[in-house]
Write a protein that holds these residues in place. Structure first.
Motif, mmCIF file in Angstrom:
data_model
loop_
_atom_site.group_PDB
_atom_site.id
_atom_site.type_symbol
_atom_site.label_atom_id
_atom_site.label_comp_id
_atom_site.label_asym_id
_atom_site.label_seq_id
_atom_site.Cartn_x
_atom_site.Cartn_y
_atom_site.Cartn_z
ATOM 1 N N ASN A 139 0.833 -1.214 0.000
ATOM 2 C CA ASN A 139 0.000 0.000 0.000
ATOM 3 C C ASN A 139 0.859 1.252 0.000
ATOM 4 O O ASN A 139 0.586 2.224 -0.716
ATOM 5 C CB ASN A 139 -0.924 0.008 1.218
ATOM 6 C CG ASN A 139 -2.092 -0.951 1.071
ATOM 7 O OD1 ASN A 139 -2.369 -1.445 -0.018
ATOM 8 N ND2 ASN A 139 -2.775 -1.224 2.164
ATOM 9 N N GLN A 140 1.925 1.242 0.830
ATOM 10 C CA GLN A 140 2.836 2.387 0.889
ATOM 11 C C GLN A 140 3.571 2.563 -0.436
ATOM 12 O O GLN A 140 3.756 3.677 -0.923
ATOM 13 C CB GLN A 140 3.834 2.203 2.027
ATOM 14 C CG GLN A 140 3.228 2.325 3.415
ATOM 15 C CD GLN A 140 4.212 2.034 4.523
ATOM 16 O OE1 GLN A 140 5.323 1.564 4.279
ATOM 17 N NE2 GLN A 140 3.808 2.306 5.757
ATOM 18 N N MET A 141 3.968 1.449 -1.021
ATOM 19 C CA MET A 141 4.687 1.518 -2.296
ATOM 20 C C MET A 141 3.808 2.109 -3.394
ATOM 21 O O MET A 141 4.233 3.000 -4.144
ATOM 22 C CB MET A 141 5.144 0.112 -2.695
ATOM 23 C CG MET A 141 5.916 0.067 -4.005
ATOM 24 S SD MET A 141 6.246 -1.628 -4.518
ATOM 25 C CE MET A 141 7.301 -1.341 -5.939
ATOM 26 N N TRP A 171 2.352 -10.550 -6.406
ATOM 27 C CA TRP A 171 1.580 -10.055 -7.551
ATOM 28 C C TRP A 171 0.132 -9.773 -7.145
ATOM 29 O O TRP A 171 -0.418 -8.719 -7.450
ATOM 30 C CB TRP A 171 1.589 -11.098 -8.682
ATOM 31 C CG TRP A 171 2.750 -11.025 -9.610
ATOM 32 C CD1 TRP A 171 3.921 -11.724 -9.513
ATOM 33 C CD2 TRP A 171 2.873 -10.239 -10.795
ATOM 34 N NE1 TRP A 171 4.762 -11.427 -10.547
ATOM 35 C CE2 TRP A 171 4.137 -10.512 -11.363
ATOM 36 C CE3 TRP A 171 2.035 -9.331 -11.422
ATOM 37 C CZ2 TRP A 171 4.571 -9.899 -12.536
ATOM 38 C CZ3 TRP A 171 2.457 -8.721 -12.596
ATOM 39 C CH2 TRP A 171 3.723 -8.997 -13.141
ATOM 40 N N ASP A 172 -0.464 -10.741 -6.481
ATOM 41 C CA ASP A 172 -1.874 -10.611 -6.098
ATOM 42 C C ASP A 172 -2.084 -9.437 -5.157
ATOM 43 O O ASP A 172 -3.025 -8.656 -5.317
ATOM 44 C CB ASP A 172 -2.332 -11.916 -5.430
ATOM 45 C CG ASP A 172 -3.795 -11.867 -5.039
ATOM 46 O OD1 ASP A 172 -4.653 -11.757 -5.934
ATOM 47 O OD2 ASP A 172 -4.088 -11.898 -3.829
ATOM 48 N N MET A 173 -1.204 -9.297 -4.176
ATOM 49 C CA MET A 173 -1.359 -8.208 -3.222
ATOM 50 C C MET A 173 -1.081 -6.860 -3.864
ATOM 51 O O MET A 173 -1.648 -5.839 -3.458
ATOM 52 C CB MET A 173 -0.431 -8.430 -2.027
ATOM 53 C CG MET A 173 -0.775 -7.583 -0.819
ATOM 54 S SD MET A 173 -2.406 -7.940 -0.128
ATOM 55 C CE MET A 173 -2.045 -9.435 0.781
ATOM 56 N N LEU A 174 -0.223 -6.836 -4.894
ATOM 57 C CA LEU A 174 0.031 -5.586 -5.625
ATOM 58 C C LEU A 174 -1.250 -5.133 -6.335
ATOM 59 O O LEU A 174 -1.615 -3.947 -6.293
ATOM 60 C CB LEU A 174 1.160 -5.783 -6.636
ATOM 61 C CG LEU A 174 1.504 -4.559 -7.506
ATOM 62 C CD1 LEU A 174 2.033 -3.415 -6.654
ATOM 63 C CD2 LEU A 174 2.518 -4.934 -8.588
ATOM 64 N N ALA A 175 -1.932 -6.071 -6.989
ATOM 65 C CA ALA A 175 -3.205 -5.735 -7.644
ATOM 66 C C ALA A 175 -4.216 -5.228 -6.629
ATOM 67 O O ALA A 175 -4.938 -4.246 -6.871
ATOM 68 C CB ALA A 175 -3.763 -6.959 -8.365
ATOM 69 N N CYS A 176 -4.260 -5.884 -5.465
ATOM 70 C CA CYS A 176 -5.189 -5.481 -4.419
ATOM 71 C C CYS A 176 -4.849 -4.090 -3.883
ATOM 72 O O CYS A 176 -5.735 -3.278 -3.613
ATOM 73 C CB CYS A 176 -5.159 -6.500 -3.286
ATOM 74 S SG CYS A 176 -6.492 -6.306 -2.092
#
Length: 821
Positions: A139-141, A171-176
């Protein structure tokens, strides 16, 4: 399964600047990240600072070494590449130190990590199974990288982290993370890339995207993707979709979807029924909402406090307070505790009906149940007492709020100011304004517009009586305010009294008077004021002449306006862009495009740069001639020159495309506004809604209006009257009535003209019974009929063979002093 395709779906999709998953392309972006080392990278440590940090961490531990003086010295010389190497070396054997170091550098030293470091730490956290921590890091990124960063981040993940453990989770958490940050384009890009790489998307990420897209048709693309992927749904998936259909006013589709999915593992839920009830309440169909409440119980579901609050709000808005109170008792009998929202809904219901005593009884009940009034409660009570003219009680409540540490909102202050001004208590109003400024609340246009015209004069007289003489700035503000209120004679009287005193820079006041008269079209008074300037020996300014030119152009006297260019030179002044733009607009209004362009060329020849307003005039001229393609090209030219078209510019072009029956291009221009971070104005939506009503599909106009309501986008009364008239013209009385009630609920003042427009159209369609219903509703709301509307009703009843109603209308006309013709 529902898979309806409506007209304008693609247009509304584009209006929200979104694309379906299947339409995403993959453009390769260059990434300047260094190639990552493997886990045995210690042998290639680049310099002594990195080596010392690694040795220190392994020898003393993170908590001791990283807070020491030696590390502070080393940290001051670190660069991003060195930090990448340190984190890479620590990520397997000393992952706790890697996380500690990463956060310390970012939070204590303000270090800006590279994308490589962010992803190293993300994989470290994923490997430790700390999903909440992984969500925080990404989220911070995403917040730091911003919108549009997904392609380059995806390329880095592909090239440098593909073989790392738990890469799929990252990958999945980046999309989220992108979805949670409402960067939907980026989230869709990551999902599409994951599909290419055959990486699994979690239902949590899909649900997050569904939620952010629930106000658009793209949610169906995501939902179909979930079905195709085989990812098991959870209890949140279907309720999100139902909520989306309700927000798009597709209530029947929502009901159908609820029935079709009733047999699935995660069938109907309380959340789904709440969404349906809310949707029907917003449409004014409280009875339908109640039926779904009963259906919920038949399904064996227990309504929660939100379920009750939704229905209570619908009942209170409809004025059914007795039923609302009974419903509250039912709520408590079934073990559902009312919350602060419940009591505020009830209190506001009584306030709407003017029953402030009822609102106080609700507050007493609230206190007995151990709940304390909040900001909303006090604001409701203050509004109620002000409506009743009890200002003293309102101020007691204000002091009580402050004593309890509650800060007043701009709404609360505005209500109090309005009451003081209406009561003539100017001193207290000024004190309250000062109080607002002290606590950092700036009065808005609504705040100032609530005062009466006389207040400015009273305030000036009171200041003078106390030997506080306003300067020209204060006086000009008062004169401008009086002109805006339409109090022209008061403005002239005030001006005459002020100019007798020694107010500095009188030209400012004369300019305001000239401008005021010019805007009213009273060029005679404007010229008279100009002659007074010359007689008094006061030097006019370019503002003086610009106002006069505007006045002459408004009256269509372009020859006199152009002559003033020579007068400007005589006074040693230089024409400005405003001067030329005003003249160009005058020619444009007259349809003389040749002279308008001549004026533009003269302006450029004299090195006077055209402004955004200048080009807006040119755009208007091109649109008048039907040269729509050129007007669109001019918009692009403006951006190229660093000038940004405003809402007026876009509205002009959008309206022209609507009239040309090219609604697709009109919506594309609306999208273009959003792409340039330009918020469409209420007029923009008035134009689009009218275009859909006249040249498109009325159902799409309905959906657009309700979508705008759900997004809390400010609309004007015109949007509602346009749709109401369209429904009446088509004989759709039910929807006309729904939107009519919504217009009233949103505080718009309904006049006899509004009723006349509806009744006339219904009578033309020979819908006499419905016309009679609106006529009775008008009388119920205390709006007396005029002769025209009575004659319309007389003719309608005569044609329908209803002599009793004819005599009733005839008698009413005599009673109201409307002599039949």
């Amino acid at each position: 399964m529902l898979n309806h395709i409506y007209p304008w779906r693609s247009l509304l999709r584009k209006s929200l600047n979104l694309s379906p998953i299947t339409s995403l392309g993959f453009t390769k972006h260059s990434v300047s990240a260094a190639k990552l080392h493997d886990e045995s990278a210690d042998a290639s440590i680049p310099n002594d600072a990195v080596r010392q940090i690694l040795i220190g961490l392994r020898s003393f531990g993170a908590s001791k070494f990283l807070w020491g003086h030696h590390f502070q010295t080393l940290a001051s010389v670190l660069n991003t590449h060195q930090v990448d190497q340190i984190l890479l070396s620590l990520r397997v054997d000393n992952s706790d130190s890697a996380l500690f170091l990463f956060d310390l550098l970012r939070n204590e030293y303000g270090f800006r990590h590279s994308r490589v470091s962010w992803f190293i730490v993300s994989h470290v956290v994923a490997r430790k199974g700390q999903s909440k921590e992984l969500r925080r890091v990404l989220n911070q990124m995403v917040e730091e990288e911003g919108s549009g960063s997904a392609p380059s981040l995806c390329e880095l993940l592909c090239n440098s982290f593909r073989d790392w453990d738990l890469n799929n989770v990252v990958w999945d958490m980046l999309a989220c993370a992108y979805s949670r940050a409402e960067m939907v384009h980026d989230a869709l890009f990551v999902l599409a890339k994951m599909k290419v790489l055959n990486l699994q998307v979690s239902i949590a990420t899909y649900n997050s995207l569904l939620y952010n897209l629930r106000h658009t048709d793209i949610m169906w693309d995501v939902y179909n993707e979930i079905k195709a992927s085989g990812v098991p749904q959870n209890e949140y998936t279907n309720p999100i979709l139902i909520d989306g259909l309700c927000r798009q006013s597709r209530l029947q589709d929502a009901v159908t979807f609820l029935r079709e999915t009733g047999g699935e593992e995660f069938g109907p839920s309380v959340v789904s029924f709440n969404a349906l009830m809310s949707g029907f309440c917003k449409m004014g169909s409280v009875d339908v909402a109640k039926s779904f409440f009963c259906m919920m119980i038949k399904y064996g579901l227990l309504p929660d406090v939100y379920s009750y609050n939704i229905l209570l709000h619908g009942l209170c808005v409809a004025g059914s307070m007795e039923e609302a109170l009974e419903f509250t008792n039912d709520m408590e009998n079934h073990g559902v505790e009312p919350d602060i929202v419940t009591y505020n809904i009830l209190a506001n219901g009584f306030r709407i009906l003017g029953l402030i005593s009822g609102a106080w009884k609700v507050v007493q009940r609230m206190l007995l149940n151990g709940l304390n009034p909040d900001l909303v409660t006090y604001t409701i009570l203050i509004c109620g007492h002000c409506q009743m003219g009890n200002i003293e009680e309102s101020f007691k409540l204000k002091e009580k709020m402050l004593s309890q540490g509650l800060k007043l909102s701009i709404v609360t202050y505005t209500v109090l100011l309005s009451s003081l001004c209406k009561s003539g208590r100017i001193d207290e109003a000024v004190i309250l304004l000062h109080e607002m400024e002290v606590i950092g609340l700036k009065p808005d246009l609504l705040t100032y517009s609530r005062g009466a015209v006389e207040e400015a004069i009273e305030l000036y007289e009171e200041m003078c009586s106390k030997r506080i003489y306003p300067n020209s700035f204060v006086c000009s503000a008062i004169i401008s305010g009086l002109f805006e209120k339409g109090a022209i004679s008061e403005a002239q009287m005030y001006f005459d009294s002020v100019t007798k005193s020694d107010v500095a820079e009188e030209i400012i006041l004369y300019n305001i008077m000239i401008d005021g008269y010019a805007k009213l079209g009273n060029i005679g008074e404007a010229v008279r004021s100009y002659k007074q300037i010359i007689e008094k020996g006061i030097s006019p300014t370019i503002v003086t002449f610009n106002s006069l030119i505007y006045g002459f152009c408004k009256k269509g006297k372009l020859a006199e306006a152009v002559k003033l260019l020579d007068t400007i030179k005589v006074h040693g002044l230089v024409p400005t862009s405003v001067t030329y733009t005003t003249l160009m607009n005058g020619y444009c209004e007259e349809g003389d495009m040749h002279s308008m362009f001549d004026m533009l060329h003269e302006m450029e020849a004299k090195a006077i740069k055209p402004t955004q307003i200048t080009y807006t005039v040119v755009v208007k001229g091109l649109c008048k001639e039907g040269r729509l393609h050129e007007s669109v090209q001019l918009l692009k030219y403006m951006y190229a020159r660093g000038l940004f078209p405003d809402q007026i510019t876009y509205n002009t072009v959008i309206q022209s495309f609507c009239k040309a029956h090219d609604l697709q291009k009109a919506f594309q221009l609306h999208n273009q506004m959003l792409q340039h971070s330009l918020q469409p104005s209420p007029v923009t939506y008035n134009v689009l809604i009218n275009g859909l009503c006249v040249y498109g599909n009325l159902k799409d106009a309905d959906r657009l209006l309700v979508t705008l309501q759900d997004q809390s986008i400010r609309l004007t009364k015109v949007a509602y009257t346009t749709i109401i008239k369209a429904h009446c013209a088509k004989g759709d009385v039910q929807n006309a009535l729904v939107f009519f009630h919504q217009m009233v609920e949103r505080g718009f003042e309904v006049s006899i003209r509004d009723y006349s427009a509806v009744i006339n159209r219904l009578c033309k369609r020979n819908l006499i019974t419905d016309a009679k219903f609106f006529f009775c509703m008008m009388l119920t709301h205390g709006i007396p009929p005029d002769q025209d509307i009575c004659l319309v009703m007389l003719n309608a009843f005569h044609r329908s063979g209803d002599p009793n109603s004819v005599f009733e209308i005839f008698a009413m006309m005599i009673k109201c002093g409307l002599l039949p013709v």
